[in-house]
Enzyme design. Structure first.
Site, PDB file in Angstrom:
ATOM      1  CG  HIS A 185      -2.188  -0.739   1.038  1.00  0.00           C
ATOM      2  ND1 HIS A 185      -2.255  -1.943   0.384  1.00  0.00           N
ATOM      3  CD2 HIS A 185      -3.464  -0.447   1.418  1.00  0.00           C
ATOM      4  CE1 HIS A 185      -3.499  -2.369   0.369  1.00  0.00           C
ATOM      5  NE2 HIS A 185      -4.260  -1.468   0.979  1.00  0.00           N
ATOM      6  CG  HIS A 223       2.070  -2.724   6.567  1.00  0.00           C
ATOM      7  ND1 HIS A 223       2.545  -3.962   6.174  1.00  0.00           N
ATOM      8  CD2 HIS A 223       1.041  -2.429   5.730  1.00  0.00           C
ATOM      9  CE1 HIS A 223       1.830  -4.388   5.144  1.00  0.00           C
ATOM     10  NE2 HIS A 223       0.913  -3.486   4.865  1.00  0.00           N
TER      11      HIS A 223
END
Length: 225
Positions: free
Chosen positions: A129, A185
């Site tokens: 992403h 993340h």
């Protein structure tokens, strides 16, 4: 390097818990499902006609075709990076039981197979992403430059609408980049993903495209065919 700094700030906020859970902390939010998950498709679908119409002003069709090859280059970079990220996650990870978190030994050696079996895969997960949102935003901004140099009298409604849509997409990418940096993340995963996006943009638009044997840069002010 501003995006890398934003990743660091977002990770600090995530670690300290200063940002509360929200609609965008759920990966199934509408922007993630229908935009980010297919972000490269949105980028190509809008840039393809935009480059076609914005690059033709005061130039020939050969120049336009040459410029359109920049989308092939960008797609190659996107594909290579995302496949590399997946490969790294596969070779560095292991499959775990969902409840006991014990390592599963056997034939399950990839994330796809592990998740299909209903287990959890844990590997070095570089943020795709962060990569695609940074890279796509930078590419779109570079390719929108010709619009600043086309007289309003030479524009058409379609070109104006696509230009507005591209600006809207960049706004969505920036917002979702911020959400990724805050909610998802680890910092190293996001930093590497973001740096890969910046590097892909710099090597093409900053180093290669100014050269003669390349797709070339988007038409700049006072540049002639």
């Amino acid at each position: 390097m501003e995006r890398s700094c934003n990743v660091s700030y977002g990770s600090v906020l995530k670690t300290t818990g200063l940002v509360p859970e929200s609609y965008f902390s759920n990966s199934r939010n509408i922007l993630n499902l229908y935009f980010v998950k297919v972000s490269w498709a949105w980028t190509i679908a809008l840039l393809l006609p935009f480059i076609r119409y914005s690059n033709i002003y005061n130039r020939n069709h050969t120049f336009v075709l040459r410029r359109l090859t920049s989308l092939l280059v960008a797609t190659s970079i996107w594909y290579t990076c995302t496949e590399t990220f997946s490969y790294i996650e596969d070779i560095t990870g292991s499959c775990f039981e969902s409840d006991t978190m014990q390592v599963i030994h056997g034939d399950i050696t990839t994330k796809a197979a592990c998740k299909k079996a209903g287990f959890i895969w844990d590997g070095f997960d570089i943020s795709g992403h962060s990569f695609i949102l940074a890279y796509s935003s930078l590419v779109i901004v570079e390719e929108m430059v010709p619009m600043l140099n086309i007289p309003r009298s030479d524009r058409n409604v379609l070109l104006d609408y696509i230009y507005i849509a591209l600006n809207a997409i960049v706004a969505i990418w920036i917002w979702m980049f911020g959400c990724t940096s805050v909610y998802f993340h680890d910092i190293i995963d996001k930093t590497i993903g973001t740096l890969c996006g910046i590097l892909g943009w710099y090597v093409t638009y900053g180093v290669w495209y100014p050269m003669s044997f390349s797709p070339g840069l988007p038409p700049q002010q006072k540049q002639h065919a």
